[in-house]
Scaffold this motif. Structure first.
Motif, short mmCIF file in Angstrom:
data_model
loop_
_atom_site.label_atom_id
_atom_site.label_comp_id
_atom_site.label_asym_id
_atom_site.label_seq_id
_atom_site.Cartn_x
_atom_site.Cartn_y
_atom_site.Cartn_z
N ARG A 8 0.84 -1.21 0.00
CA ARG A 8 0.00 0.00 0.00
C ARG A 8 0.87 1.26 0.00
NH1 ARG A 8 -3.07 -3.40 3.27
NH2 ARG A 8 -2.27 -2.53 5.21
N SER A 9 1.95 1.22 0.76
CA SER A 9 2.87 2.36 0.82
C SER A 9 3.52 2.61 -0.54
CB SER A 9 3.94 2.11 1.88
OG SER A 9 4.89 3.12 1.88
N TRP A 10 3.98 1.56 -1.19
CA TRP A 10 4.60 1.70 -2.51
C TRP A 10 3.59 2.25 -3.51
CZ3 TRP A 10 7.65 -3.53 -3.06
CH2 TRP A 10 8.80 -3.48 -2.25
N ASP A 11 2.34 1.83 -3.40
CA ASP A 11 1.29 2.32 -4.28
C ASP A 11 1.10 3.82 -4.07
OD1 ASP A 11 -0.86 2.58 -6.00
OD2 ASP A 11 -2.25 1.44 -4.76
N ARG A 12 0.93 4.25 -2.82
CA ARG A 12 0.71 5.67 -2.51
C ARG A 12 1.92 6.53 -2.84
NH1 ARG A 12 -1.07 3.72 2.23
NH2 ARG A 12 0.79 4.48 3.28
N ARG A 13 3.09 6.10 -2.42
CA ARG A 13 4.29 6.92 -2.56
C ARG A 13 4.88 6.94 -3.96
NH1 ARG A 13 7.71 5.26 2.85
NH2 ARG A 13 6.19 6.06 4.35
N TYR A 14 4.90 5.77 -4.62
CA TYR A 14 5.66 5.64 -5.85
C TYR A 14 4.84 5.21 -7.06
CZ TYR A 14 9.11 5.37 -2.10
OH TYR A 14 9.84 5.61 -0.96
N GLY A 15 3.55 4.98 -6.87
CA GLY A 15 2.72 4.57 -8.00
C GLY A 15 2.93 3.14 -8.44
N ILE A 16 3.50 2.33 -7.53
CA ILE A 16 3.70 0.90 -7.83
C ILE A 16 2.47 0.17 -7.27
CG2 ILE A 16 5.16 -1.14 -7.40
CD1 ILE A 16 6.58 0.89 -9.05
N GLY A 17 1.42 0.16 -8.05
CA GLY A 17 0.17 -0.44 -7.58
C GLY A 17 -0.53 -1.16 -8.71
#
Length: 91
Positions: free
Chosen positions: A25-34
């Motif tokens: 979830r953090s990678w999705d929010r911070r870096y767009g890795i979702g």
């Protein structure tokens, strides 16, 4: 995306890669890795392509690449790293 949509849940992907679901979830929010497709109020579903990008992100961060740089590289590679489907290359 509907409930019957294919793809793995965040929990299943996290277990496969050996990371915490909160990391995803953090990678999705911070870096767009979702996940490429996600509807508000629904569980995220990760496609094979999404998982390949995550595998590359895990590989790069495990090699000491800062997360922001790893995310840029993983997204640019589009998961085209030489990883076998379903075989985690991360930590």
């Amino acid at each position: 995306m509907t409930e019957s949509s294919p793809g793995l849940t965040s929990g299943a992907v996290a277990r496969r890669l050996g990371v915490a679901p909160t990391t995803l979830r953090s990678w999705d929010r911070r870096y767009g890795i979702g996940p490429a497709a996600h509807e508000s109020g629904r569980h995220r579903r990760w496609s094979p392509h999404d998982i390949a990008v995550l595998q590359e992100m895990c590989r790069l961060t495990a090699a000491g690449v800062p997360p922001a740089e790893a995310a840029r590289t993983a997204r640019a590679a589009g998961g085209s790293a030489e990883a076998e489907p379903g075989v985690p290359t991360g930590p």
